[in-house]
Write an enzyme that holds these catalytic residues in place. Sequence first.
Site, PDB file in Angstrom:
ATOM      1  N   GLU A   7      89.561  49.801  -9.305  1.00 25.51           N
ATOM      2  CA  GLU A   7      88.842  50.880  -9.954  1.00 25.51           C
ATOM      3  C   GLU A   7      87.552  50.522 -10.709  1.00 25.51           C
ATOM      4  O   GLU A   7      86.477  51.083 -10.709  1.00 25.51           O
ATOM      5  CB  GLU A   7      89.311  51.881 -10.891  1.00 25.51           C
ATOM      6  CG  GLU A   7      90.633  52.549 -10.042  1.00 25.51           C
ATOM      7  CD  GLU A   7      91.849  51.759  -9.556  1.00 25.51           C
ATOM      8  OE1 GLU A   7      92.009  50.810 -10.035  1.00 25.51           O
ATOM      9  OE2 GLU A   7      92.688  52.555  -8.868  1.00 25.51           O
ATOM     10  N   ALA A  14      93.003  48.294 -24.748  1.00 24.80           N
ATOM     11  CA  ALA A  14      91.682  47.827 -24.170  1.00 24.80           C
ATOM     12  C   ALA A  14      91.990  46.756 -23.074  1.00 24.80           C
ATOM     13  O   ALA A  14      92.114  45.709 -23.219  1.00 24.80           O
ATOM     14  CB  ALA A  14      90.832  46.953 -25.430  1.00 24.80           C
ATOM     15  N   GLY A  36     111.078  44.576   9.628  1.00 21.93           N
ATOM     16  CA  GLY A  36     112.286  45.603   9.703  1.00 21.93           C
ATOM     17  C   GLY A  36     112.930  45.492   8.338  1.00 21.93           C
ATOM     18  O   GLY A  36     112.512  44.992   7.323  1.00 21.93           O
ATOM     19  N   GLN A  78     101.977  47.309  22.484  1.00 21.40           N
ATOM     20  CA  GLN A  78     100.737  47.556  22.089  1.00 21.40           C
ATOM     21  C   GLN A  78     100.671  48.032  20.598  1.00 21.40           C
ATOM     22  O   GLN A  78      99.723  47.710  19.856  1.00 21.40           O
ATOM     23  CB  GLN A  78     100.146  48.540  22.933  1.00 21.40           C
ATOM     24  CG  GLN A  78      99.896  48.106  24.301  1.00 21.40           C
ATOM     25  CD  GLN A  78      98.841  49.281  25.164  1.00 21.40           C
ATOM     26  OE1 GLN A  78      98.703  50.143  24.767  1.00 21.40           O
ATOM     27  NE2 GLN A  78      98.204  48.441  25.946  1.00 21.40           N
ATOM     28  N   GLU A 111      92.462  40.825 -13.812  1.00 15.99           N
ATOM     29  CA  GLU A 111      90.683  40.553 -13.759  1.00 15.99           C
ATOM     30  C   GLU A 111      89.943  41.426 -13.283  1.00 15.99           C
ATOM     31  O   GLU A 111      88.986  41.379 -12.498  1.00 15.99           O
ATOM     32  CB  GLU A 111      90.781  39.168 -13.008  1.00 15.99           C
ATOM     33  CG  GLU A 111      91.213  37.795 -13.885  1.00 15.99           C
ATOM     34  CD  GLU A 111      90.923  36.653 -13.078  1.00 15.99           C
ATOM     35  OE1 GLU A 111      90.015  36.269 -12.766  1.00 15.99           O
ATOM     36  OE2 GLU A 111      92.055  35.783 -12.938  1.00 15.99           O
ATOM     37  N   GLU A 168      94.073  43.772 -24.501  1.00 15.35           N
ATOM     38  CA  GLU A 168      94.912  44.530 -25.553  1.00 15.35           C
ATOM     39  C   GLU A 168      95.686  45.542 -25.223  1.00 15.35           C
ATOM     40  O   GLU A 168      95.352  46.311 -24.331  1.00 15.35           O
ATOM     41  CB  GLU A 168      93.981  44.737 -26.709  1.00 15.35           C
ATOM     42  CG  GLU A 168      93.067  43.295 -27.231  1.00 15.35           C
ATOM     43  CD  GLU A 168      92.361  43.773 -28.518  1.00 15.35           C
ATOM     44  OE1 GLU A 168      91.995  44.936 -29.005  1.00 15.35           O
ATOM     45  OE2 GLU A 168      91.739  42.683 -29.063  1.00 15.35           O
ATOM     46  N   PRO A 169      96.430  46.144 -25.730  1.00  9.78           N
ATOM     47  CA  PRO A 169      97.375  47.253 -25.635  1.00  9.78           C
ATOM     48  C   PRO A 169      96.493  48.305 -25.449  1.00  9.78           C
ATOM     49  O   PRO A 169      96.839  49.044 -24.410  1.00  9.78           O
ATOM     50  CB  PRO A 169      98.244  47.427 -27.033  1.00  9.78           C
ATOM     51  CG  PRO A 169      98.377  46.097 -27.688  1.00  9.78           C
ATOM     52  CD  PRO A 169      96.835  45.388 -27.285  1.00  9.78           C
TER      53      PRO A 169
HETATM   54  N1  COS Z   1      77.419  39.064 -16.847  1.00  6.59           N
HETATM   55  C1  COS Z   1      76.809  39.288 -17.981  1.00  6.59           C
HETATM   56  N2  COS Z   1      76.567  40.433 -18.727  1.00  6.59           N
HETATM   57  C2  COS Z   1      77.065  41.474 -18.370  1.00  6.59           C
HETATM   58  C3  COS Z   1      77.802  41.372 -17.152  1.00  6.59           C
HETATM   59  C4  COS Z   1      78.097  40.543 -16.372  1.00  6.59           C
HETATM   60  N3  COS Z   1      78.887  40.260 -15.359  1.00  6.59           N
HETATM   61  N4  COS Z   1      78.457  42.654 -17.083  1.00  6.59           N
HETATM   62  C5  COS Z   1      78.017  43.325 -18.114  1.00  6.59           C
HETATM   63  N5  COS Z   1      77.082  42.496 -18.748  1.00  6.59           N
HETATM   64  C6  COS Z   1      76.355  43.226 -19.905  1.00  6.59           C
HETATM   65  C7  COS Z   1      75.460  44.295 -19.802  1.00  6.59           C
HETATM   66  O1  COS Z   1      74.279  43.927 -19.287  1.00  6.59           O
HETATM   67  C8  COS Z   1      75.418  45.175 -20.972  1.00  6.59           C
HETATM   68  O2  COS Z   1      74.310  44.342 -21.738  1.00  6.59           O
HETATM   69  P1  COS Z   1      73.339  44.781 -23.023  1.00  6.59           P
HETATM   70  O3  COS Z   1      74.344  45.362 -24.070  1.00  6.59           O
HETATM   71  O4  COS Z   1      72.505  43.813 -23.410  1.00  6.59           O
HETATM   72  O5  COS Z   1      72.691  45.966 -22.339  1.00  6.59           O
HETATM   73  C9  COS Z   1      76.633  44.618 -21.541  1.00  6.59           C
HETATM   74  O6  COS Z   1      77.226  43.461 -21.025  1.00  6.59           O
HETATM   75  C10 COS Z   1      77.690  45.868 -21.478  1.00  6.59           C
HETATM   76  O7  COS Z   1      77.573  46.195 -20.286  1.00  6.59           O
HETATM   77  P2  COS Z   1      78.143  47.567 -19.763  1.00  6.59           P
HETATM   78  O8  COS Z   1      77.617  48.741 -20.446  1.00  6.59           O
HETATM   79  O9  COS Z   1      78.284  47.347 -18.098  1.00  6.59           O
HETATM   80  O10 COS Z   1      79.997  47.260 -20.076  1.00  6.59           O
HETATM   81  P3  COS Z   1      80.963  48.596 -20.013  1.00  6.59           P
HETATM   82  O11 COS Z   1      81.586  48.693 -21.428  1.00  6.59           O
HETATM   83  O12 COS Z   1      80.390  49.843 -19.433  1.00  6.59           O
HETATM   84  O13 COS Z   1      81.829  47.848 -19.132  1.00  6.59           O
HETATM   85  C11 COS Z   1      83.016  46.987 -17.181  1.00  6.59           C
HETATM   86  C12 COS Z   1      82.099  47.170 -17.881  1.00  6.59           C
HETATM   87  C13 COS Z   1      84.136  47.985 -16.857  1.00  6.59           C
HETATM   88  C14 COS Z   1      82.684  46.499 -15.901  1.00  6.59           C
HETATM   89  C15 COS Z   1      83.895  45.907 -17.909  1.00  6.59           C
HETATM   90  O14 COS Z   1      84.352  46.230 -18.970  1.00  6.59           O
HETATM   91  C16 COS Z   1      84.835  45.113 -17.225  1.00  6.59           C
HETATM   92  O15 COS Z   1      84.756  44.438 -16.290  1.00  6.59           O
HETATM   93  N6  COS Z   1      86.253  45.420 -17.506  1.00  6.59           N
HETATM   94  C17 COS Z   1      87.444  45.041 -16.712  1.00  6.59           C
HETATM   95  C18 COS Z   1      87.856  43.753 -17.730  1.00  6.59           C
HETATM   96  C19 COS Z   1      88.966  42.866 -17.061  1.00  6.59           C
HETATM   97  O16 COS Z   1      88.593  42.492 -16.118  1.00  6.59           O
HETATM   98  N7  COS Z   1      90.043  43.012 -17.748  1.00  6.59           N
HETATM   99  C20 COS Z   1      91.098  41.947 -17.280  1.00  6.59           C
HETATM  100  C21 COS Z   1      91.180  40.732 -18.335  1.00  6.59           C
HETATM  101  S1  COS Z   1      91.649  39.255 -17.696  1.00  6.59           S
HETATM  102  S2  COS Z   1      93.421  39.468 -16.714  1.00  6.59           S
END
Ligand code: COS
Length: 399
Positions: free
Chosen positions: A373, A137, A345, A284, A369, A134-135
Amino acid sequence: MSGQDYLAWPFFDDGHRQMTNELNAWADGKLAATEDTADVGETCRSLVAELGQGGWLRHCVGKAYGGARENIDVRSLCLMRENLARRSGLADFAFAMQGLGSGAISIAGSADVKARYLPKVCSGERIAAFALSEPDAGSDVGALATTARREGEFYVLDGEKTWISNGGIADFYCVFARTGEAPGSRGISGFVVDADTPGLEVSEHIPVIAPHPLASLRFRNCRVPVANLLGQAGSGFKVAMQTLDIFRTSVAAAALGFARHALHEGLARSCSRKMFGQTLADFQLTQATIADMATGIDSSALLTYRAAWVRDCLGEPGTLEVAMAKMVSTETAQQVIDKAVQLFGGLGVKSGMPVERLYREIRALRIYEGATEVQKLIIGRQTIKDFQREQNRPGLPYK
Ligand code: COS
């Protein structure tokens, strides 16, 4: 290792080797012209149809719905993407999005939803899309604001999605919205939303440096049957993460395909370009560049196919291995392609040159995806967690 020698690695079975050889025979000469297209939407539609007719989309779903193997096989997805990406970014994209766009259905859809959508994903008759960002998120999925409120036998969706691949050409979207069972990531659910559902519109087509069908979507009072819910209400964040655990490895594989193409171009250039009485390859400095490119490619391949193997053969999500593969392979491919441009080049930045196209094509893979970072966050957190869990185990070194 060079060419397809890596197929001898123990990560693969004979089915993978045969599939890759057949894919290459099918794709040779067929896909080269797909890049210079005036209408990427139309090109992607016909690529999906062609991939469906060729039987290649069978690798995007499980056997019960027309798929090639019992369950989605990540090594097959990766081999498909690597070998398509070596030839055509759009062909790779068209293939990958059928998988990513329907992955949440394969993971969490009811038997009825699977039967309604997956066979047509597999045949290429219906185009799929994954609508998470989302914009406000992107990396922080838990902050998404699109809402879905229950009204009888429907959920009513309101909000905005952006950076949606296949936006505007998809027949359906797997959409993630806040249903509010709990705050943050525990209050999100996934839904399948048909593209022609009243209240869903494409609000913007987004032009990017390497053109792909990409759009923003607006949901206004968009009514979706409860039957289209993916899994339990409130489980959407986990379903989205599980989907990404499968498809992030395939992004690493696509980057690998781009990098292999760039190395090939760089080698051809180095061995033919004459300067100062020798060829570029005789210097090289060039040999050092080629060494970095080749070693980076093999490192990426090892991490990518390890992540795929962990999931397929150990039955584990392999979140850590997936994150390492995606980070290293996409970052390495960027460097490999940049080196290939340098070997050419001035010609390296001329519009339409293969390395110029690859230079534009690779950039987004370090972002979508899960940006590099985000992968670092996953790797760092998991490594610390493993240490904390293991540190009191007897018999570990340094105790
Ligand atoms: N598989 C299953 N469950 C998962 C998981 C995974 N790979 N990763 C996290 N969870 C679960 C955690 O166990 C946690 O569960 P509980 O609430 O039961 O404790 C819950 O999900 C929240 O996990 P976490 O606290 O790690 O979430 P965060 O909000 O800190 O987010 C990141 C973690 C940043 C890794 C995640 O938001 C992410 O991958 N962001 C990038 C999104 C992305 O790829 N966007 C592009 C979209 S497609 S172009």
